[in-house]
Motif scaffolding. Structure first.
Motif, PDB file in Angstrom:
ATOM      1  N   THR A  76       0.833  -1.201   0.000  1.00 50.35           N
ATOM      2  CA  THR A  76       0.000   0.000   0.000  1.00 50.35           C
ATOM      3  C   THR A  76       0.872   1.257   0.000  1.00 50.35           C
ATOM      4  N   TRP A  77       0.271   2.341  -0.458  1.00 51.60           N
ATOM      5  CA  TRP A  77       0.885   3.654  -0.455  1.00 51.60           C
ATOM      6  C   TRP A  77      -0.039   4.620   0.262  1.00 51.60           C
ATOM      7  N   THR A  78       0.553   5.653   0.874  1.00 51.48           N
ATOM      8  CA  THR A  78      -0.218   6.732   1.477  1.00 51.48           C
ATOM      9  C   THR A  78       0.221   8.054   0.867  1.00 51.48           C
ATOM     10  N   TYR A  79      -0.744   8.805   0.341  1.00 47.16           N
ATOM     11  CA  TYR A  79      -0.510  10.144  -0.191  1.00 47.16           C
ATOM     12  C   TYR A  79      -1.222  11.151   0.705  1.00 47.16           C
ATOM     13  N   THR A  80      -0.527  12.228   1.041  1.00 48.47           N
ATOM     14  CA  THR A  80      -1.135  13.351   1.758  1.00 48.47           C
ATOM     15  C   THR A  80      -1.079  14.573   0.861  1.00 48.47           C
ATOM     16  N   PHE A  81      -2.245  15.194   0.661  1.00 40.82           N
ATOM     17  CA  PHE A  81      -2.362  16.373  -0.183  1.00 40.82           C
ATOM     18  C   PHE A  81      -2.528  17.616   0.684  1.00 40.82           C
ATOM     19  N   ARG A  82      -2.078  18.755   0.150  1.00 42.91           N
ATOM     20  CA  ARG A  82      -2.191  20.023   0.875  1.00 42.91           C
ATOM     21  C   ARG A  82      -2.835  21.079  -0.012  1.00 42.91           C
ATOM     22  N   ALA A  83      -3.661  21.924   0.621  1.00 42.93           N
ATOM     23  CA  ALA A  83      -4.331  23.033  -0.055  1.00 42.93           C
ATOM     24  C   ALA A  83      -4.267  24.262   0.836  1.00 42.93           C
ATOM     25  N   SER A  84      -4.348  25.433   0.224  1.00 42.99           N
ATOM     26  CA  SER A  84      -4.375  26.669   1.008  1.00 42.99           C
ATOM     27  C   SER A  84      -5.718  26.868   1.683  1.00 42.99           C
ATOM     28  N   ASP A  85      -6.781  26.383   1.058  1.00 37.25           N
ATOM     29  CA  ASP A  85      -8.139  26.500   1.583  1.00 37.25           C
ATOM     30  C   ASP A  85      -8.782  25.121   1.590  1.00 37.25           C
ATOM     31  N   PRO A  86      -9.751  24.886   2.488  1.00 36.92           N
ATOM     32  CA  PRO A  86     -10.417  23.583   2.502  1.00 36.92           C
ATOM     33  C   PRO A  86     -11.042  23.280   1.144  1.00 36.92           C
ATOM     34  N   THR A  87     -10.892  22.042   0.694  1.00 36.83           N
ATOM     35  CA  THR A  87     -11.432  21.668  -0.608  1.00 36.83           C
ATOM     36  C   THR A  87     -11.691  20.174  -0.638  1.00 36.83           C
ATOM     37  N   PHE A  88     -12.337  19.725  -1.687  1.00 42.88           N
ATOM     38  CA  PHE A  88     -12.513  18.306  -1.960  1.00 42.88           C
ATOM     39  C   PHE A  88     -11.751  17.962  -3.236  1.00 42.88           C
ATOM     40  N   ALA A  89     -11.318  16.707  -3.341  1.00 42.42           N
ATOM     41  CA  ALA A  89     -10.606  16.260  -4.529  1.00 42.42           C
ATOM     42  C   ALA A  89     -11.055  14.847  -4.891  1.00 42.42           C
ATOM     43  N   THR A  90     -11.162  14.594  -6.174  1.00 42.64           N
ATOM     44  CA  THR A  90     -11.344  13.240  -6.685  1.00 42.64           C
ATOM     45  C   THR A  90      -9.979  12.747  -7.143  1.00 42.64           C
ATOM     46  N   VAL A  91      -9.536  11.646  -6.566  1.00 43.05           N
ATOM     47  CA  VAL A  91      -8.195  11.120  -6.823  1.00 43.05           C
ATOM     48  C   VAL A  91      -8.296   9.889  -7.723  1.00 43.05           C
ATOM     49  N   TYR A  92      -7.484   9.893  -8.778  1.00 45.47           N
ATOM     50  CA  TYR A  92      -7.398   8.774  -9.719  1.00 45.47           C
ATOM     51  C   TYR A  92      -6.017   8.141  -9.571  1.00 45.47           C
ATOM     52  N   VAL A  93      -5.989   6.857  -9.242  1.00 46.02           N
ATOM     53  CA  VAL A  93      -4.716   6.139  -9.102  1.00 46.02           C
ATOM     54  C   VAL A  93      -4.573   5.165 -10.267  1.00 46.02           C
ATOM     55  N   PHE A  94      -3.570   5.395 -11.106  1.00 43.17           N
ATOM     56  CA  PHE A  94      -3.242   4.476 -12.194  1.00 43.17           C
ATOM     57  C   PHE A  94      -2.045   3.633 -11.767  1.00 43.17           C
ATOM     58  N   ASP A  95      -2.041   2.376 -12.193  1.00 46.19           N
ATOM     59  CA  ASP A  95      -0.998   1.453 -11.748  1.00 46.19           C
ATOM     60  C   ASP A  95      -0.684   0.485 -12.885  1.00 46.19           C
ATOM     61  N   THR A  96       0.504  -0.142 -12.810  1.00 49.15           N
ATOM     62  CA  THR A  96       0.800  -1.214 -13.751  1.00 49.15           C
ATOM     63  C   THR A  96      -0.180  -2.359 -13.505  1.00 49.15           C
ATOM     64  N   PRO A  97      -0.609  -3.094 -14.542  1.00 48.49           N
ATOM     65  CA  PRO A  97      -1.820  -3.917 -14.433  1.00 48.49           C
ATOM     66  C   PRO A  97      -1.647  -5.328 -13.894  1.00 48.49           C
ATOM     67  N   GLU A  98      -0.516  -5.660 -13.248  1.00 50.54           N
ATOM     68  CA  GLU A  98      -0.342  -7.039 -12.770  1.00 50.54           C
ATOM     69  C   GLU A  98      -1.336  -7.420 -11.686  1.00 50.54           C
ATOM     70  N   TRP A  99      -1.985  -6.427 -11.056  1.00 48.36           N
ATOM     71  CA  TRP A  99      -2.954  -6.698  -9.992  1.00 48.36           C
ATOM     72  C   TRP A  99      -4.281  -7.235 -10.517  1.00 48.36           C
ATOM     73  N   ALA A 100      -4.575  -7.044 -11.809  1.00 48.69           N
ATOM     74  CA  ALA A 100      -5.895  -7.372 -12.349  1.00 48.69           C
ATOM     75  C   ALA A 100      -5.878  -8.719 -13.056  1.00 48.69           C
ATOM     76  N   THR A 101      -6.902  -9.539 -12.808  1.00 44.52           N
ATOM     77  CA  THR A 101      -7.040 -10.826 -13.484  1.00 44.52           C
ATOM     78  C   THR A 101      -8.259 -10.788 -14.401  1.00 44.52           C
TER      79      THR A 101
END
Length: 215
Positions: A76-101
């Motif tokens: 697993t990975w953990t990402y922490t994002f920072r903004a100057s003002d409170p906001t919402f974000a939609t995060v898209y994680v792309f990865d190499t495809p060995e995880w998918a069957t």
């Protein structure tokens, strides 16, 4: 490569072969970047996800940047994002495809048996890579669509200001999506540092835009 398969895209760039895997969407989730930050008048939001070699894009209502990205050592990975003002974000994680069957369709594996392509996945579609000459930047040269954004690096800027003693504020470059491109601006990383440094700036190299329509 001397054997196997090589797939090129419309620009003549290798898309899939022994050394290249097609990055595919693994996670899409919304996060709140609303937790007051320590050491800065700014806000944080974190996400933990399973991934091997993640490439992370986002759509946000305000400029944000990846403050930290940590490989937790357990898949697993953990990402922490920072903004100057409170906001919402939609995060898209792309990865190499060995995880998918898959049980049907086309799959491509390299010589080590690692999956590098699957036709049941949603591949990363890069819409544009923009050199960042100066911050702030607004780039709106794409047709109207659905885009997410990232930067090649967060950059760095510091400035000294006067209080009871000279203090320093440090900024990094945050990015946000637009309907026809993307923009970036400085986001406060830390302030009230009780010493002064010479003001300096390292502009991030590239603003990277992905087409996420239908994802």
């Amino acid at each position: 490569m001397t054997a196997g398969i090589t797939v090129f895209n419309d620009w003549g760039t290798v898309q899939i072969d022994e050394n290249w895997a097609a990055m595919s969407l693994r996670h899409k989730t919304q996060i709140a970047v609303q937790t007051p930050a320590t050491g800065a008048q700014a806000f944080n939001g974190s996400i933990t996800f399973a991934a091997t070699s993640p490439m992370v894009f986002w759509k946000a209502d305000a400029p944000i940047y990846a403050l930290t990205s940590t490989n937790n050592g357990n898949g697993t990975w953990t990402y922490t994002f920072r903004a100057s003002d409170p906001t919402f974000a939609t995060v898209y994680v792309f990865d190499t495809p060995e995880w998918a069957t898959q049980n049907y369709g086309l799959e491509i594996f390299n010589a080590f048996g690692v999956k590098v392509f699957g036709d049941q996945l949603s591949p990363l579609k890069l819409a544009k890579v923009i050199p960042i000459g100066a911050v702030p930047l607004v780039w709106a040269g794409l047709p109207l669509g659905d885009y997410a954004v990232t930067t090649s690096d967060p950059g760095f800027r510091s400035e000294t200001y006067a209080a009871d003693i000279e203090r320093t504020a440090v900024f990094s470059c945050g990015a946000r999506h637009l309907g026809n491109g993307a923009s970036c601006d400085w986001v406060l990383a830390r302030d009230s540092i009780p010493f002064a440094v010479n003001s300096q700036s390292f502009t991030p190299k590239f603003l990277v835009i992905a087409d996420v329509a239908g994802l």
